[in-house]
Each structure stands twice: as structure tokens, then as C-alpha cells.
Design an enzyme around this catalytic site. Structure first.
Site, PDB file in Angstrom:
ATOM      1  N   MET A  30       0.847  -1.258   0.152  1.00 43.19           N
ATOM      2  CA  MET A  30      -0.125   0.056  -0.010  1.00 43.19           C
ATOM      3  C   MET A  30       0.974   1.267  -0.005  1.00 43.19           C
ATOM      4  SD  MET A  30      -3.310  -0.945   2.138  1.00 43.19           S
ATOM      5  CE  MET A  30      -2.713  -0.749   3.684  1.00 43.19           C
ATOM      6  N   HIS A  34       9.087   1.516   3.250  1.00 39.01           N
ATOM      7  CA  HIS A  34      10.100   1.597   4.364  1.00 39.01           C
ATOM      8  C   HIS A  34      11.194   0.492   4.206  1.00 39.01           C
ATOM      9  CE1 HIS A  34       7.820  -1.406   6.471  1.00 39.01           C
ATOM     10  NE2 HIS A  34       6.655  -0.643   6.448  1.00 39.01           N
ATOM     11  N   GLU A  35      12.074   0.172   5.066  1.00 39.27           N
ATOM     12  CA  GLU A  35      13.043  -0.859   4.890  1.00 39.27           C
ATOM     13  C   GLU A  35      12.372  -2.240   4.755  1.00 39.27           C
ATOM     14  OE1 GLU A  35      16.097  -0.445   3.855  1.00 39.27           O
ATOM     15  OE2 GLU A  35      16.305  -2.732   3.817  1.00 39.27           O
ATOM     16  N   HIS A  37       9.610  -2.861   3.421  1.00 41.08           N
ATOM     17  CA  HIS A  37       9.054  -3.308   1.955  1.00 41.08           C
ATOM     18  C   HIS A  37      10.013  -3.276   1.024  1.00 41.08           C
ATOM     19  CE1 HIS A  37       5.582  -0.202   3.308  1.00 41.08           C
ATOM     20  NE2 HIS A  37       5.079  -1.412   2.718  1.00 41.08           N
ATOM     21  N   GLN A  61     -10.368  -2.610   2.278  1.00 41.42           N
ATOM     22  CA  GLN A  61      -9.761  -3.314   3.755  1.00 41.42           C
ATOM     23  C   GLN A  61      -9.666  -2.480   4.848  1.00 41.42           C
ATOM     24  OE1 GLN A  61      -5.976  -4.228   1.648  1.00 41.42           O
ATOM     25  NE2 GLN A  61      -5.117  -3.732   3.576  1.00 41.42           N
ATOM     26  N   GLY A 147       5.264  -9.991   4.413  1.00 39.58           N
ATOM     27  CA  GLY A 147       6.111  -9.902   5.840  1.00 39.58           C
ATOM     28  C   GLY A 147       5.168 -10.738   6.974  1.00 39.58           C
ATOM     29  N   GLN A 153      -2.397 -11.980   8.421  1.00 39.29           N
ATOM     30  CA  GLN A 153      -2.718 -11.770   6.920  1.00 39.29           C
ATOM     31  C   GLN A 153      -2.038 -12.778   5.958  1.00 39.29           C
ATOM     32  OE1 GLN A 153      -2.647  -7.736   4.645  1.00 39.29           O
ATOM     33  NE2 GLN A 153      -0.576  -8.352   4.464  1.00 39.29           N
ATOM     34  N   SER A 186       4.216   1.602   7.939  1.00 43.84           N
ATOM     35  CA  SER A 186       3.824   2.845   7.498  1.00 43.84           C
ATOM     36  C   SER A 186       3.233   3.803   8.299  1.00 43.84           C
ATOM     37  CB  SER A 186       3.029   2.362   6.090  1.00 43.84           C
ATOM     38  OG  SER A 186       3.758   1.896   5.234  1.00 43.84           O
ATOM     39  N   ARG A 187       2.557   3.271   9.232  1.00 40.72           N
ATOM     40  CA  ARG A 187       1.732   3.683  10.348  1.00 40.72           C
ATOM     41  C   ARG A 187       2.552   4.544  11.368  1.00 40.72           C
ATOM     42  NH1 ARG A 187      -2.570  -0.419   8.823  1.00 40.72           N
ATOM     43  NH2 ARG A 187      -4.064   0.992   8.224  1.00 40.72           N
TER      44      ARG A 187
HETATM   45  O1  PAF Z   1      -0.126  -5.585   3.572  1.00 35.24           O
HETATM   46  C1  PAF Z   1      -0.525  -4.712   2.689  1.00 35.24           C
HETATM   47  O2  PAF Z   1       0.234  -3.736   2.706  1.00 35.24           O
HETATM   48  C2  PAF Z   1      -1.645  -4.889   2.467  1.00 35.24           C
HETATM   49  O3  PAF Z   1      -2.504  -5.561   3.223  1.00 35.24           O
HETATM   50  C3  PAF Z   1      -1.829  -5.597   0.971  1.00 35.24           C
HETATM   51  C4  PAF Z   1      -1.381  -7.133   1.210  1.00 35.24           C
HETATM   52  C5  PAF Z   1      -0.923  -4.943   0.162  1.00 35.24           C
HETATM   53  C6  PAF Z   1      -3.324  -5.822   0.395  1.00 35.24           C
HETATM   54  O4  PAF Z   1      -3.945  -4.503   0.038  1.00 35.24           O
END
Ligand code: PAF
Length: 283
Positions: A30, A34-35, A37, A61, A147, A153, A186-187
Site C-alpha cells: 500500500m 520503508h525498509e 518493503h 480493507q 512480511g 494476513q 507505514s503507520r
Molecule cells: O499488507 C498490505 O500492505 C496490504 O494488506 C496488501 C497485502 C498490500 C493488500 O492491500
């Protein structure tokens, strides 16, 4: 690095890649990189010929009172970061491209979404499962990298891919942490300096729980209370839940054995943070 805004462009690009016999690694995101990702992108790049990243803040979501509108976004920064680690294709669709007028199809994964984040955020995993199914169908990658920070998830996606016969291998990747232990997210940008400092208690609490298990504690309730007590030492951090579960099924445990997941959610200022740790209970 190429940037695609439409499904059509991605399909044309991946068709050429496959005709060339290239393998594709996919990192769904999304944005606001950051590191954590970047480590997924580097791994995709190391294990596959080509790396595709999606950047899409997925509205389905987020709950109605959640942070969809103010979720951090900076396309130019993200594009530069992705390019710096060798991403080959960045897919950044608009909402209308993913959910055009008349859209009405959703994917639901049942048991594994009932507890934890599924209970705290009704509809969240329906949105995640739906967008990931769409992205997997669009990109048709050989592997997709997720991750462990979003542990539930990961389990939802693994279950879904298995149940729906989606031919993409899901690769779980370790959580990337700041030097003081805070899981990258990111938050974290929502945190004021004193909250950022206070948030370090979350990983300390998880480590305390893990260490208790490794030292012989087998009562899940006691581990949960210990983790809650450590978090309670920080007045700026409000615990939403602490949970001790089977790491595979995510079902709650009473007597600890096998692979255990300690997970938590907490409010720190306006930020809602989640984190977890897994422990193999010694025989
Ligand atoms: O983990 C995330 O950033 C989101 O939930 C994802 C997997 C990209 C789905 O929108």
C-alpha cells in the site's frame, strides 16, 4: 523501472516477460515504503528474474472509521525507492481501475479470519483477500512475498491461495525492525516523538513473553498477563489485545506446545500498531 497504471499494461508487460522465460516475483503493497518493503523487493529480485510491485491503498480493507483517507501517500518517493532496489514494474492503479462501476465480487476466507485482526476489524480480511486475488490474477507471479509482521494476513493469504488453487507460491519473510525493536510500519509516521519512544515497549513485551516460554512457562494465560503488564508500564500505550495462539491455526491455547504465536494490537496516540513473535516451545 516501468510504471503501469492499468491492468492492460501489466498484462502486456507480463506476457512479454513470460514469453522470454522469465520468472516473476511479486510484492503487493500500500506504499509509503520503508525498509520492510524494500527487503521484500530485494528478496523477490534475488530469487526471481523480475520483480513486480503493486502500490495501491485498497479502500475495501479499511473500516468506515479507519485511516483510509489519511493513510500516508507519496508516489514520487515510493517510485524512487522501488527503482533504487531494482524493481522492474511498479503497478499503481487508481481505485476505479481496481473497482470499476458495478463491481460486486468479494473473496472470503472463513475460520482463520475469525479472531485477532479479523475480530477487531470486521471486513478487513475480506478486502485483503479480494484485492490480493485480483492482484494475483493480474500479475500471475511465480512467487509473492509477504512480511510476518502482518502474521494473520500471511495465514489468510496462504489459506486462500491453497483453497482457490492460485498458482503463486507465497513466501513468508521476517519482520524488519528498527534498531530499538519497533516493527517497521507505514503507520509509524503517525507517532509523535514521545509516542515513538513509548512504542518500543511492544517488542519488549513480546520478547518478555517469548523468554518466559523459553524459561519453562507453559500456561498461556500467564504469558498473556505478563505481556500485558509490560505494556502497561508505558502510559502512552493502550493495549487493544494480547493473544497467545497456535501459530498455524491461530486458535487460542491454554497449555503451550508446538509453535506458538504471541500477537498484540495497541493504540499509541492516533496510531493503531500490531506486532507479533513466534516461539517454538521446547520439549
Ligand atoms: O499488507 C498490505 O500492505 C496490504 O494488506 C496488501 C497485502 C498490500 C493488500 O492491500
Amino acid at each position: 523501472m516501468q510504471v503501469a497504471k492499468t491492468v492492460r499494461e501489466v498484462r502486456a508487460w507480463t506476457k512479454l516477460a513470460r514469453a522470454d522465460g522469465k520468472t516473476i516475483g511479486f510484492v503487493p503493497t500500500m506504499g509509503y515504503f520503508h525498509e520492510g518493503h524494500l527487503s521484500l523487493m530485494r528478496r523477490a529480485k534475488a530469487e526471481c528474474d523480475l520483480c513486480v510491485v503493486s502500490l495501491f491503498v485498497n479502500p475495501t480493507q479499511f473500516g468506515p472509521s479507519e485511516d483510509f483517507q489519511r493513510y500516508p501517500r507519496d508516489f514520487a518517493r515510493d517510485a524512487a525507492m522501488a527503482e533504487s532496489v531494482g524493481v522492474d514494474l511498479l503497478f499503481a492503479p487508481e481505485v476505479e481501475e481496481m473497482y470499476p462501476e458495478g463491481y460486486q465480487t468479494y473473496v472470503e476466507v472463513t475460520e482463520v479470519t475469525r479472531r485477532l485482526e479479523g475480530a477487531a476489524r470486521p471486513g478487513h480480511f475480506r478486502g485483503v483477500a479480494t484485492v490480493c486475488t485480483k492482484l494475483f490474477n493480474i500479475v500471475q507471479a511465480d512467487r509473492a512475498y509477504f512480511g510476518k509482521k502482518d502474521y494473520q494476513q500471511l495465514k489468510v493469504i496462504q489459506r486462500m491461495v491453497k483453497d482457490l488453487n492460485i498458482p503463486t507460491e507465497i513466501v513468508p519473510c521476517e519482520t524488519v525492525r528498527e534498531p530499538d525493536g519497533l516493527a517497521m510500519s507505514s503507520r509509524n509516521v503517525y507517532l509523535k516523538p514521545d509516542e515513538r519512544q513509548a512504542a518500543t515497549v511492544l517488542y519488549r513485551a513480546l520478547c518478555a513473553g517469548r523468554d518466559a516460554i523459553l524459561a519453562g512457562e507453559r500456561d498461556a494465560k500467564k504469558v498473556k498477563v505478563l505481556v500485558e503488564q509490560v505494556i502497561a508500564t508505558e502510559p502512552l500505550v493502550k493495549t487493544e489485545y494480547v493473544d497467545v495462539a497456535d501459530a498455524e491455526t491461530l486458535e487460542p491455547l491454554t497449555d503451550l506446545q508446538g509453535e506458538v504465536l504471541i500477537s498484540l494490537a495497541a493504540r499509541v496516540g492516533v496510531a493503531r500498531l500490531i506486532d507479533n513473535i513466534t516461539v517454538t516451545v521446547p520439549d
